[in-house]
Design an enzyme around this catalytic site. Structure first.
Site, short mmCIF file in Angstrom:
data_model
loop_
_atom_site.label_atom_id
_atom_site.label_comp_id
_atom_site.label_asym_id
_atom_site.label_seq_id
_atom_site.Cartn_x
_atom_site.Cartn_y
_atom_site.Cartn_z
NE ARG A 267 -3.71 -2.37 1.99
CZ ARG A 267 -4.69 -1.41 1.68
NH1 ARG A 267 -5.07 -1.47 0.34
NH2 ARG A 267 -5.26 -0.69 2.76
CD GLU B 172 -11.37 2.34 -1.44
OE1 GLU B 172 -11.21 1.14 -2.27
OE2 GLU B 172 -10.46 2.71 -1.11
NE ARG C 283 -3.68 2.33 1.43
CZ ARG C 283 -3.39 3.66 1.55
NH1 ARG C 283 -2.33 4.09 1.30
NH2 ARG C 283 -4.58 4.57 1.81
#
Length: 176
Positions: free
Chosen positions: A143, A100, A92
């Site tokens: 992540r 999104e 990330r």
């Protein structure tokens, strides 16, 4: 008849180099193991080989040929504008928030999210990059949190400048 002794320096010289043999054997075995894990034809540079230098600027040594992740996970692919897979690990981009795409909440968010996703892929494919440590290894989804840079400039700042992202403020805000 008396035995002849070899020259003094010759014997000492041979004995002094024997300690190198075990080191060379270990290095050779390590190199073979690396080549077996990353076969010829793989575009990815073994990320683990460079992570010891994470956080140091000017060490752009990572690269791969990135595509899009169409079914969740993958190898060397971009999920959305701030998430990608590299060398089997999910990352990330820690310094930004992007719209999104899975699912988008409105048409504007969907369009902006697709543009950010494409731009991140293009930027990653444009050359070598570095993954800089943020002080926190992973987020709550597992992540790896990293700032992605090339020549000391963050991809996050590029996306913010182009209007495809906003700086990370510690939480997400709606895009619609």
């Amino acid at each position: 008849m008396r035995r002849r002794r070899p020259a003094r320096g010759w014997r000492r010289h041979v004995g002094s180099n024997l300690w190198l043999t075990p080191i060379m054997v270990v290095a050779f075995v390590a190199a073979l193991a690396t080549f077996q894990r990353f076969p010829a034809g793989s575009d990815a540079v073994p990320a683990a080989a460079f992570f010891a230098g994470e956080g140091k600027r000017g060490r752009d040594a990572l690269s791969a040929r990135f595509g899009f992740c169409y079914r969740g996970g993958g190898r060397d692919c971009v999920v959305d504008g701030d998430t990608f897979w590299f060398a089997g690990e999910k990352y990330r981009v820690a310094d930004i928030d992007t719209p999104e795409t899975h699912p988008a909440r409105c048409a504007e968010e969907a369009a902006l999210g697709e543009a950010a996703t494409g731009r991140l892929r293009d930027w990653l494919n444009a050359g070598t990059f570095s993954l800089e440590d943020t002080g926190r290894d992973t987020d709550r989804y597992g992540r790896k949190l990293r700032i992605v840079t090339r020549d000391g400039a963050s991809v996050g700042s590029v996306l913010v400048t182009e209007g495809l992202a906003r700086p990370w403020e510690g939480r997400r805000r709606p895009w619609c």
